[in-house]
Design a protein around this motif. Structure first.
Motif, PDB file in Angstrom:
ATOM      1  N   ALA A  98      41.905  53.971  85.137  1.00 41.32           N
ATOM      2  CA  ALA A  98      43.067  53.154  85.455  1.00 41.32           C
ATOM      3  C   ALA A  98      43.699  52.529  84.218  1.00 41.32           C
ATOM      4  O   ALA A  98      44.933  52.448  84.123  1.00 41.32           O
ATOM      5  N   ASP A  99      42.889  52.088  83.259  1.00 45.05           N
ATOM      6  CA  ASP A  99      43.429  51.312  82.147  1.00 45.05           C
ATOM      7  C   ASP A  99      42.481  51.365  80.969  1.00 45.05           C
ATOM      8  O   ASP A  99      41.269  51.248  81.133  1.00 45.05           O
ATOM      9  N   LEU A 100      43.039  51.531  79.759  1.00 45.57           N
ATOM     10  CA  LEU A 100      42.244  51.480  78.530  1.00 45.57           C
ATOM     11  C   LEU A 100      42.676  50.307  77.649  1.00 45.57           C
ATOM     12  O   LEU A 100      42.254  50.196  76.511  1.00 45.57           O
ATOM     13  N   GLY A 101      43.537  49.460  78.162  1.00 51.06           N
ATOM     14  CA  GLY A 101      44.026  48.308  77.420  1.00 51.06           C
ATOM     15  C   GLY A 101      45.310  48.626  76.673  1.00 51.06           C
ATOM     16  O   GLY A 101      45.446  49.691  76.079  1.00 51.06           O
ATOM     17  N   GLY A 102      46.249  47.720  76.721  1.00 50.01           N
ATOM     18  CA  GLY A 102      47.519  47.902  76.033  1.00 50.01           C
ATOM     19  C   GLY A 102      48.192  49.192  76.475  1.00 50.01           C
ATOM     20  O   GLY A 102      48.193  49.549  77.650  1.00 50.01           O
ATOM     21  N   ASP A 103      48.758  49.908  75.504  1.00 53.30           N
ATOM     22  CA  ASP A 103      49.402  51.191  75.773  1.00 53.30           C
ATOM     23  C   ASP A 103      48.534  52.368  75.345  1.00 53.30           C
ATOM     24  O   ASP A 103      49.030  53.472  75.134  1.00 53.30           O
ATOM     25  N   THR A 104      47.220  52.118  75.234  1.00 54.90           N
ATOM     26  CA  THR A 104      46.286  53.188  74.898  1.00 54.90           C
ATOM     27  C   THR A 104      46.200  54.149  76.079  1.00 54.90           C
ATOM     28  O   THR A 104      45.962  53.732  77.211  1.00 54.90           O
ATOM     29  N   MET A 105      46.398  55.434  75.806  1.00 55.51           N
ATOM     30  CA  MET A 105      46.370  56.466  76.849  1.00 55.51           C
ATOM     31  C   MET A 105      45.095  57.287  76.837  1.00 55.51           C
ATOM     32  O   MET A 105      44.817  57.992  77.807  1.00 55.51           O
ATOM     33  N   ILE A 106      44.322  57.212  75.737  1.00 56.52           N
ATOM     34  CA  ILE A 106      43.179  58.117  75.594  1.00 56.52           C
ATOM     35  C   ILE A 106      42.091  57.474  74.751  1.00 56.52           C
ATOM     36  O   ILE A 106      42.383  56.765  73.775  1.00 56.52           O
ATOM     37  N   GLU A 107      40.848  57.711  75.122  1.00 58.32           N
ATOM     38  CA  GLU A 107      39.675  57.303  74.357  1.00 58.32           C
ATOM     39  C   GLU A 107      38.699  58.470  74.358  1.00 58.32           C
ATOM     40  O   GLU A 107      38.495  59.104  75.396  1.00 58.32           O
ATOM     41  N   VAL A 108      38.106  58.750  73.197  1.00 58.44           N
ATOM     42  CA  VAL A 108      37.249  59.928  73.055  1.00 58.44           C
ATOM     43  C   VAL A 108      35.872  59.500  72.532  1.00 58.44           C
ATOM     44  O   VAL A 108      35.775  58.731  71.576  1.00 58.44           O
ATOM     45  N   VAL A 109      34.814  60.039  73.146  1.00 54.51           N
ATOM     46  CA  VAL A 109      33.430  59.840  72.738  1.00 54.51           C
ATOM     47  C   VAL A 109      32.849  61.219  72.428  1.00 54.51           C
ATOM     48  O   VAL A 109      33.013  62.138  73.251  1.00 54.51           O
ATOM     49  N   VAL A 110      32.205  61.391  71.275  1.00 49.81           N
ATOM     50  CA  VAL A 110      31.608  62.681  70.937  1.00 49.81           C
ATOM     51  C   VAL A 110      30.201  62.503  70.403  1.00 49.81           C
ATOM     52  O   VAL A 110      29.827  61.429  69.920  1.00 49.81           O
ATOM     53  N   SER A 111      29.435  63.589  70.468  1.00 46.05           N
ATOM     54  CA  SER A 111      28.124  63.673  69.830  1.00 46.05           C
ATOM     55  C   SER A 111      28.059  65.000  69.097  1.00 46.05           C
ATOM     56  O   SER A 111      28.616  66.005  69.563  1.00 46.05           O
ATOM     57  N   ALA A 112      27.364  64.992  67.951  1.00 45.94           N
ATOM     58  CA  ALA A 112      27.230  66.198  67.123  1.00 45.94           C
ATOM     59  C   ALA A 112      25.821  66.254  66.557  1.00 45.94           C
ATOM     60  O   ALA A 112      25.096  65.268  66.585  1.00 45.94           O
ATOM     61  N   PHE A 113      25.451  67.424  66.033  1.00 41.16           N
ATOM     62  CA  PHE A 113      24.175  67.541  65.333  1.00 41.16           C
ATOM     63  C   PHE A 113      24.452  67.666  63.853  1.00 41.16           C
ATOM     64  O   PHE A 113      25.573  67.868  63.419  1.00 41.16           O
ATOM     65  N   LYS A 114      23.374  67.538  63.064  1.00 44.45           N
ATOM     66  CA  LYS A 114      23.523  67.661  61.623  1.00 44.45           C
ATOM     67  C   LYS A 114      23.002  68.990  61.153  1.00 44.45           C
ATOM     68  O   LYS A 114      22.225  69.626  61.768  1.00 44.45           O
TER      69      LYS A 114
END
Length: 114
Positions: A98-114
């Protein structure tokens, strides 16, 4: 082994444990951008966070993307596909919120290996 990188007042942007790099929720700084612009800015930030942890987007394992308008998902997908090659695509989920605050439309979370 545990390493933390890029401390903020509420979290570390990147935490590494046993060779897995976890990047916390990343949003854009310029909320005036459209979905494609916000996505490009976020992915550039993620590139930098991964470099800080001595890895890169070719080693992504998973991504969770939160968007406030699933109707704009094709704009986000186009930027995503331009950013990462088809051979390096991680698992991914896109979740409408529904909402990410302000005019933020997208938030991304990632995981990677080394």
């Amino acid at each position: 082994m545990l390493e933390r990188h890029i401390r903020t007042p509420i979290m570390h942007r990147v935490v590494e444990h046993n060779g897995i790099v976890y990047v916390g929720g990343t949003t854009c700084d310029d909320e005036s951008l459209d979905m494609a612009g916000q996505t490009r800015e976020i992915l550039a930030k993620i590139d930098g966070y991964l470099v800080e942890a001595r890895t890169d987007k070719t080693k992504l394992l998973t991504a969770t993307i939160f968007v406030t308008d699933l109707g704009k998902k094709p704009e986000m997908d186009a930027v995503w596909k331009a950013w990462i090659g088809p051979e390096d695509l991680p698992t991914r989920a896109t979740v409408g919120v529904a909402d990410l605050g302000g005019d933020t439309m997208i938030e991304v979370v990632v995981s990677a290996f080394k």
